[in-house]
Scaffold this motif. Sequence first.
Motif, mmCIF file in Angstrom:
data_model
loop_
_atom_site.group_PDB
_atom_site.id
_atom_site.type_symbol
_atom_site.label_atom_id
_atom_site.label_comp_id
_atom_site.label_asym_id
_atom_site.label_seq_id
_atom_site.Cartn_x
_atom_site.Cartn_y
_atom_site.Cartn_z
ATOM 1 N N PRO A 16 67.823 22.987 52.899
ATOM 2 C CA PRO A 16 67.449 23.361 51.523
ATOM 3 C C PRO A 16 68.555 23.052 50.521
ATOM 4 O O PRO A 16 69.743 23.019 50.857
ATOM 5 N N LEU A 17 68.165 22.829 49.270
ATOM 6 C CA LEU A 17 69.131 22.556 48.213
ATOM 7 C C LEU A 17 70.117 23.706 48.033
ATOM 8 O O LEU A 17 71.291 23.485 47.721
ATOM 9 N N ALA A 18 69.648 24.944 48.233
ATOM 10 C CA ALA A 18 70.537 26.104 48.090
ATOM 11 C C ALA A 18 71.665 26.046 49.116
ATOM 12 O O ALA A 18 72.813 26.391 48.815
ATOM 13 N N GLN A 19 71.350 25.599 50.324
ATOM 14 C CA GLN A 19 72.384 25.464 51.352
ATOM 15 C C GLN A 19 73.344 24.328 51.005
ATOM 16 O O GLN A 19 74.556 24.417 51.243
ATOM 17 N N MET A 20 72.821 23.257 50.435
ATOM 18 C CA MET A 20 73.684 22.159 49.991
ATOM 19 C C MET A 20 74.668 22.647 48.934
ATOM 20 O O MET A 20 75.853 22.309 48.959
ATOM 21 N N ALA A 21 74.158 23.443 47.988
ATOM 22 C CA ALA A 21 75.025 23.975 46.933
ATOM 23 C C ALA A 21 76.109 24.866 47.533
ATOM 24 O O ALA A 21 77.270 24.826 47.104
ATOM 25 N N GLY A 80 71.559 16.927 41.050
ATOM 26 C CA GLY A 80 71.405 18.233 40.416
ATOM 27 C C GLY A 80 72.233 19.308 41.100
ATOM 28 O O GLY A 80 72.711 20.252 40.440
ATOM 29 N N VAL A 81 72.412 19.197 42.412
ATOM 30 C CA VAL A 81 73.262 20.154 43.134
ATOM 31 C C VAL A 81 74.695 20.038 42.634
ATOM 32 O O VAL A 81 75.366 21.046 42.371
ATOM 33 N N PHE A 82 75.188 18.818 42.472
ATOM 34 C CA PHE A 82 76.543 18.624 41.955
ATOM 35 C C PHE A 82 76.667 19.177 40.537
ATOM 36 O O PHE A 82 77.687 19.778 40.185
ATOM 37 N N ARG A 83 75.645 18.999 39.731
ATOM 38 C CA ARG A 83 75.700 19.493 38.352
ATOM 39 C C ARG A 83 75.779 21.027 38.315
ATOM 40 O O ARG A 83 76.537 21.594 37.533
ATOM 41 N N SER A 84 74.998 21.674 39.152
ATOM 42 C CA SER A 84 74.975 23.134 39.133
ATOM 43 C C SER A 84 76.301 23.717 39.622
ATOM 44 O O SER A 84 76.822 24.679 39.033
ATOM 45 N N VAL A 85 76.872 23.152 40.672
ATOM 46 C CA VAL A 85 78.146 23.657 41.194
ATOM 47 C C VAL A 85 79.293 23.292 40.256
ATOM 48 O O VAL A 85 80.242 24.074 40.088
ATOM 49 N N ALA A 86 79.226 22.146 39.622
ATOM 50 C CA ALA A 86 80.281 21.731 38.691
ATOM 51 C C ALA A 86 80.446 22.742 37.564
ATOM 52 O O ALA A 86 81.570 23.025 37.127
ATOM 53 N N ARG A 87 79.338 23.296 37.099
ATOM 54 C CA ARG A 87 79.420 24.288 36.017
ATOM 55 C C ARG A 87 80.213 25.516 36.464
ATOM 56 O O ARG A 87 80.946 26.107 35.667
ATOM 57 N N GLU A 88 80.093 25.882 37.726
ATOM 58 C CA GLU A 88 80.811 27.060 38.223
ATOM 59 C C GLU A 88 82.318 26.841 38.265
ATOM 60 O O GLU A 88 83.093 27.798 38.185
ATOM 61 N N PHE A 89 82.723 25.591 38.396
ATOM 62 C CA PHE A 89 84.152 25.280 38.459
ATOM 63 C C PHE A 89 84.663 24.661 37.158
ATOM 64 O O PHE A 89 85.788 24.172 37.099
ATOM 65 N N ASP A 90 83.839 24.698 36.133
ATOM 66 C CA ASP A 90 84.201 24.167 34.817
ATOM 67 C C ASP A 90 84.642 22.697 34.910
ATOM 68 O O ASP A 90 85.666 22.294 34.347
ATOM 69 N N LEU A 91 83.865 21.909 35.645
ATOM 70 C CA LEU A 91 84.133 20.490 35.806
ATOM 71 C C LEU A 91 82.917 19.689 35.363
ATOM 72 O O LEU A 91 81.790 20.196 35.361
#
Length: 225
Positions: free
Chosen positions: A26-31, A185-196
């Motif tokens: 699942p995408l959630a696991q990828m994130a 989209g997974v990279f975009r969502s996690v990037a926001r959490e790290f301010d990248l």
Amino acid sequence: MFRQQSNNRRATQTCIKRNHKALPIPLAQMASNLWTLTYSAHLDSNTDPSYEAAWYERYHYTLNTLSKETPHTKQQIICAFAALSPLTHIDRNEQLLHDLLETGDCAHQSGDAINKAKRCLNSPDPYTILRGHKVKSFASNLLRPFTPGAVTIDRHAYSILLARPTSDQERKILSRVGTYQLLAGVFRSVAREFDLLPHELQALTWVYYRKQLNDQDPTTDIGEF
């Protein structure tokens, strides 16, 4: 006309949903896998996250400087570099570009890649010559390293999301409708959490993942983008 467009959209959405279900996890696991690796990179005393995240910025300046030594534009140089990138170690990628500029040819394993690179060097709009999500995203990230946009999903980025090396069969899913965008989209969502920016996160994790593989097996050649 409207009905046809509506039917086409529904067909595309159905296809994307089907390909979504075909993903190995699942995408959630990828994130979660991506977040964990990024966090580990920030904790590693031998890693400078801000430096690694600026990979595209550094290569942008390198290729821009090279363009000033040639009759070609920055866009032509970067797109030629991207055209030569498939199945190519990053250091070899740079050498192939230098060979092409100096001799008009290079020894890439793919004649199609060489032809595209040559066309890029002589086109007023080289980006339109590129094909494939990965190659076009790679060029876009190099052309615009300071703005959010495309995410380069190569085999290593896919492996990072799965938290394990991928098989040839699993990588084929990247060519299915909508799949590449889902992973980006997974990279975009996690990037926001790290301010990248998304491509900054991809660069950081790519470098860190490569370091981990090299630490496990120094003979492994995994520098491909």
